[in-house]
Structures are given as C-alpha cells and as structure tokens.
Scaffold this active site. Sequence first.
Site, PDB file in Angstrom:
ATOM      1  CG  HIS A   1      -3.406   0.304  13.371  1.00 56.67           C
ATOM      2  ND1 HIS A   1      -4.766   0.312  13.133  1.00 56.67           N
ATOM      3  CD2 HIS A   1      -3.063   0.878  12.087  1.00 56.67           C
ATOM      4  CE1 HIS A   1      -5.149   0.898  11.883  1.00 56.67           C
ATOM      5  NE2 HIS A   1      -4.122   1.193  11.192  1.00 56.67           N
TER       6      HIS A   1
ATOM      7  CB  ALA B   1      -7.604  -4.078  -2.389  1.00 55.62           C
ATOM      8  CD  GLU B   2      -5.315  -4.381   3.793  1.00 52.37           C
ATOM      9  OE1 GLU B   2      -4.905  -3.302   4.234  1.00 52.37           O
ATOM     10  OE2 GLU B   2      -6.564  -4.621   3.476  1.00 52.37           O
TER      11      GLU B   2
ATOM     12  CG  ASP C   1      -3.334  -4.778  14.026  1.00 54.88           C
ATOM     13  OD1 ASP C   1      -4.052  -4.805  15.122  1.00 54.88           O
ATOM     14  OD2 ASP C   1      -2.158  -4.726  13.800  1.00 54.88           O
ATOM     15  CG  PHE C   2      -3.854  -4.103   8.030  1.00 50.55           C
ATOM     16  CD1 PHE C   2      -4.602  -3.429   8.890  1.00 50.55           C
ATOM     17  CD2 PHE C   2      -3.185  -2.955   7.229  1.00 50.55           C
ATOM     18  CE1 PHE C   2      -4.727  -2.426   9.491  1.00 50.55           C
ATOM     19  CE2 PHE C   2      -3.084  -1.901   7.740  1.00 50.55           C
ATOM     20  CZ  PHE C   2      -3.800  -1.271   8.763  1.00 50.55           C
TER      21      PHE C   2
ATOM     22  CD  GLU D   1      -2.804  -1.293   2.420  1.00 58.98           C
ATOM     23  OE1 GLU D   1      -2.274  -0.834   3.384  1.00 58.98           O
ATOM     24  OE2 GLU D   1      -3.460  -2.435   2.417  1.00 58.98           O
TER      25      GLU D   1
END
Length: 819
Positions: free
Chosen positions: A595, A527-528, A553-554, A497
């Site tokens: 996070h 957009a993981e 966290d993502f 990103e």
Amino acid sequence: MPKSEFIDPNQVRQPGFIEFQAIPVNQYQKTVKDERNNFSDGEFKAMYHDMVLIREFETMINLIKTKGEYNGTPYNHPGPAHLSIGQESAAVGMAWTLTVEDFIFGSHRSHGEILAKGMSAIHKLDDEQLMQIMENFFDGTILKIVQKDFNGTTKELARRFLVYGTLAEIFARETGFNKGLGGSMHAFFTPFGVYPNNAIVGGSGDIAVGAALFKKVNRKPGLVVANIGDAALACGPVWEGITFSAMDQFKQLWEGDMKGGLPIIFNIMNNQYGMGGQTCGETMGYGIAARIGAGVNPEQMHAERVDGYNPLAVIDAYKRKRKVIEEKNGPVLLDVLTYRYSGHSSSDASSYRTKEEVEAWQQHDCIASFGKQMIEAGVAAQTDLDNVWNDVKTLIYELFLKTIDDNISPRMKNPELIGDLMFSNGSVDSFSDAKPEVLMPLEENPRVKKIAAKERFAFDAEGKPFSKMKQFQLRDAIFEAIMDRFYKDATLIAYGEENRDWGGAYGVYVGMTEALPYHRLFNSPIAEASIIGTAVGYAMCGGRVIPELMYCDFLGRAGDEIFNQLPKWQAMSGNVLKMPVVVRVSVGSKYGAQHSQDWSSLLTHIPGIKVCFPATPYDAKGLMNAALQGTDPVVFFESQRIYDIGEQFHKGGVPTGYYEIPLGEPDIKKEGKDITFLTIGYTLYQALEAARELEEKYGMSAEVIDARSLVPFNYEKVIESVKKTGKIIVASDACARGSFLNDLAANIGSLCFDYLDAPVCVLGSRNWITPAHELETAFFPQPGWFLDMIHQRIQPLQGYIPSQNFTDGEMARRAKKGI
C-alpha cells in the site's frame, strides 16, 4: 456505504433458500417459412446477402494468409487474421435489429461483426444520411476511392465504402477506417455504431459497460452490445464489467429518470473454443454459458442460450431483450451458440479438435441451411442465391485489388505522423451543451464555504505559518478544481471505491455528496479493472470522467486497462476517438509493502498517457484544471503525505478563480547557484530541507526544481539550471532501479554533457519492499541522503560524516544482489 441503505440483521439472518428461474435454451425453432408474415422477402434476401458478404470477406483473408493469393492475385499480409468463418448468422442476427444509435464492441475476431453492423446501418439509413457520413469521414478520402467509376445506388456505394474501409484498415493502409493504425483486431467505424474491437481477450467486457453508462448518464438513445467469446468469460475484465453493470444502486439509489439498469447486452459469441482450449468440458465449468447469469443478480441477467446458427433465432432474442433494456431492467446476457471452422488464427492447425467435428458443423452450415429455407419457403430460387454469391465475390475482388494497390491505398508515407496522433492535445470546456445537474448552487456548498474562510498562503505577513486547520490545503486545491468542472461539464462523472458519503479515503471529495446527484458521483465495486475500463468506454463515447484508484499499488489490478486500453485508443483510432480521462491515484506511506509504493515510473513507460505529480496546492489546482480541460488520458498522482500541506511558494496564495498550469513545465521552487535538485512529488520537501542544511552548514546554494509533470516534460529549465550549477541530483520516492529517475538522468547527462562537473546522481527509495512505518526512514529518501550523495559522488563536504553509503562499491554490491 450508502447512507440510505439499512442492512437489517433480523432479515438477513433468517434461514431460507436461494431459488433460481429456468434459463431458456434454444427455445426458438422457427424457419423462414414460419416467419413469412414478420419479414419481407427483401429482408430475408438481405440477411442472406450479409452472411455471404462476411463469408467471402473472411475466405479472402484466409486464402491470403494460407496460400498467399486471392483469385490468382498474390498478396502477402503478415499481420494477424482471426477469422469467424461459420459464425456469420450469429453476427447478422445480432446486428439486424440494431440502430445506428446502438453501439457494438467486439473482440479480436470481429470482422464479421463490423460488416454485419455496418450493413445493418446501411439498410436503415437513408441516402442523404449515408452520403453525409461518407463525405465527412476523413474529408471523403475513402468515398473518393470507392466512388470512382461506380454508377450504382447510394446504398451500394455505402456497401463498397464499408468493405473497402474495413479491408484497408486490416491491411494497414492509410485509407483505412483508422488510418491503418488499428489493424485487423482493432478496426471499427463509429458513424455506423461500430466501436472498437479489442485484441485483448475480454477487453471489451468492461469498456462496453462504460459506453452503456455514458448512454444512461447522458440520456442518449440506444443500447450497447459487448460481443465477447465464450473463453472470455474466464477473464477478469468481463467479470468485473458484469459486476459493475449489475450494481444495485442503479435500481435502488439512483433517482428520477436515472433509476434503472444499464442498457447493455453481453453477447457471448459461443464458438466452443478459446485458443486451443475447449471451453465446454475442458477449460470452463459452466456447461452452458447462459447459466452464469444466475450468479449475478435476481433477474439472472435475463440470460438464455440462443441458436446462433439460425439468424432468425438471434433476431427474435434481440427484439425481446430490447424490451428488457427499454424497461430499464438491464443488464442482459445472451449465450449465442455458434462455431468457427477455422483455427484460432491462420497459424492454428486445429489439432485440438477432430476433422469429424468440423465436418459435422459444416453439415449444419448457417448460410447453406438458411438458403435452403428460403428456397423451400418460396422466398428465392437457387439462381437468386447464386447471383448473391457472384455479386459478392465480384465486389470483394474489386475492392481487394484497390486495397493492395499502393497508389490508390498507400501506407503511411511518414510514420513520424504517428507521434502527432499519440495525444489529441485538445481544450474543451464541456463535452455537452446540457446544463450540469447539481443539487445546490456552488457557493452554498458547506465545504466551499469552509474553504472560503481558509488562508490561501501558508504564512502570515511576518512569515509565520498559519495552523493546519486554517491553511488552504492540497486536498482543497484538488477539490476546488474538480468541483469547478462538475459545474461546467454535464458529462463529467467521478467514481471509485469510497467516493460518495465517505468523501474519498483522504477527504478530497468531502462536500461533493451534498452537491451532486448519485449518477454523477458514486461508489464502484472493489474492482479496479472495471473502474478504469468503464472510464475508457465512457470517454470513447464522448464523456469526461474521473476514476479513482485509492492506492498506487492497485494499478496492477487495472493493468490491462491502464497499460493497454486507456493510452492506445486515440492513436489506434487515427484520432477519431478522444480519451478525456483523469485517473486519480494516491501514493502512500505508513501502510507497508502493498500500500505504500510509488509506481509513477510504470506509467511514464507507457506511450499515450500524460502523467502529473504535483506537490503544492497551487500546482495541484492548476494541473488538475489543465487535465480536466484537456482531451487526453492523464494519470494524476497525489501524495498522501501532503494532502494537508499549505501553499508555501506562490506568494499570492492559491487563486480563487480558474487558472491552468500547462502539463510538462517544471517549476523552480528555490533558486540556487551551486547544485540542482530535481524532485518528483513529496521529495520536494525533503530536498528543501536538505538545501537549508547544505547552505547553513556548508555554504552551498541548491536550486530546487519541482518536476510537477513527468509526461510530457520540458527540459529547458533544468538545462539552464545545470548550466549554472554544473551538478544535479534527481530524486523521488520511487525505487531507484528501473525508475523514471534514470530516464531523467540519462537525458540530462546527454543534454547537459558540456556543462556537468560531476555525474548526474539518482536518489530514489531502496529496492526493497516498503517496510512498516516505523522503518520508513531507512527506505524513503531523507534530507540527509542528499548530503550523503553530494559528499560521496559529487564533492566532499568538509567534516561531513555520511549516514548512507552511495559509493561505487556499494552501488555495485547492491546491483549484484538485486537489491
């Protein structure tokens, strides 16, 4: 933000309207008679044959599932069966013009697509090419089975090979295309351009985009087709894949022959239903699926609806869309109208639709109507069509009998072999013979020059630390390893990103923008799922890739891709596929509950992923080198708290040259004799501080071991340490409940039972949300917590007053409250 793009407020604030183009719907209305000049009679007959082959193949499986027999021969197949009876013309039309260099990806309902694309390849390849493929695949195992007592042509032999290999895979036979480990919903055969079908609805939506990215970046011929159902248009991976495929940078920022759109067609096999939901009129709102393209880009994805009940209409569309792809104007969206007569699966009674509706579609049956057109056009007589049916039924029954014969088609005799297939454990310098494309010699890179002036060991000759600015830091170590591989492997790309220009959120990629062209290092959408999904597709096709998730966290945003796709395809393919993907994930603090979490334990629970978590520059470079040399998926955790730390342990400093640290080998960072601390990630430094205080104040000598890798993990050094100390604490920043720490503790407790003088103790973060930075010392393990745990759970420390409660009663209280 790309530096070359200027957003002018004087333009973007002007009033106006967005105008849309008309989207064609079922515009092709020609028949066999109309197309006599464009196809030979033999081609028409081949289309008919391929549709009949799919129909009988699917009918056979349906009879086995519903009646337990085929042609009077009983067989029990407990596995899944998602059939596409009724959709044959859509599959054959999709595959007809495709070459072996064109790849297709599919859904769980893809038997017909496998056979259609396989027959398309057989029609196009010559006899020598076909024999070479069949002889080389699994050392000719399948070929020997279908060749026995057969005297026909090579193409007829290849047809037998295709049908048998697919059916044996569906029936979990070791002689299947993927050794029976993929099964019905995951079968594929890459030599014919058939890439994995996916049991997860919409799962191919971003993976196929990665395959198209591979073709583009590595200048490979052909296009990619993502076959997805109409209901999959509600799925995140599909939307994220479409978004990724339509990025403006492909046409505006990428340079030279890289400029232009991705070579991908999203082929919606629109059979009107998703499970028991009717997409048009109930679970979706698009009316006609093709209109979705209008919301993606100004070209509207060149979208149109095609009558999938006419194979000629689909063929016509693919001929036109190939020109769009060849002109580098992809992506393309095709809404191929079709219908499935059977339910979602064999257990689905289709109670959500009427008998009248099914019968109405059967009146338009694609095979019957195409056969009628052939007769009316004088291409074939009814006897010709009957002969096709008889030939196909004979073929299917013969190969069915071979497939269910345990002597001819055994199941895996030793399931332990599955363990050998979980990882490929390869070592590959480069996946390409091409010269890596770079913008400057490595030694001229400003960041490289800056690093060259740094101190590669944290302390001077007198043991005093150099300033942070002068130290070779952990972020430098990761940079050095990745840059080395960029200059070795032309297939290597990296994206996330904030990778380009910014240099990554924590500065690891600073200096890469100047060295690498856009197509090797670029920014992705936020957009993981697509970041990881496209990496999976890229690797499947033969490339090496480093996708980055800015925060641990993502991982949840890429859950399916991380947990269901990345780790499983090597084993499900029977090791036909390799997965050289290194996912960089930073583990944070300071940023609160969403996070600052350490989710490394989640990854260790998933079979098929290797997991690293280095805590020193020396280890970070060596482990990254090993990960990038390998052929397996690796999730590479990096703690944000120590990106700027220097090398404190390897006396010679971090070597300037290439070296590897084998994954799975923990390292003793401090020797001791009274207690062992086994740490993961940042807690190494907390443990070292605790060890210092423990020795200075209480005369206990702690041995500190850094895990470095979580999967695999070699317990030998830990066992030897516990034999010496008799006591151990395992620690990390992950919340203790359900963490990998407990797995380590359980194994150590079992392996070291005879040597332990006290229970194995687990020290993790509290089972809370991660609080604000100002409260973090109450959440993450602190040096004093090690002493607290020793005092309360292992042995009393004279005069010590604990700050944290680790007593039995407190542990029981927390568990009872769920905290």
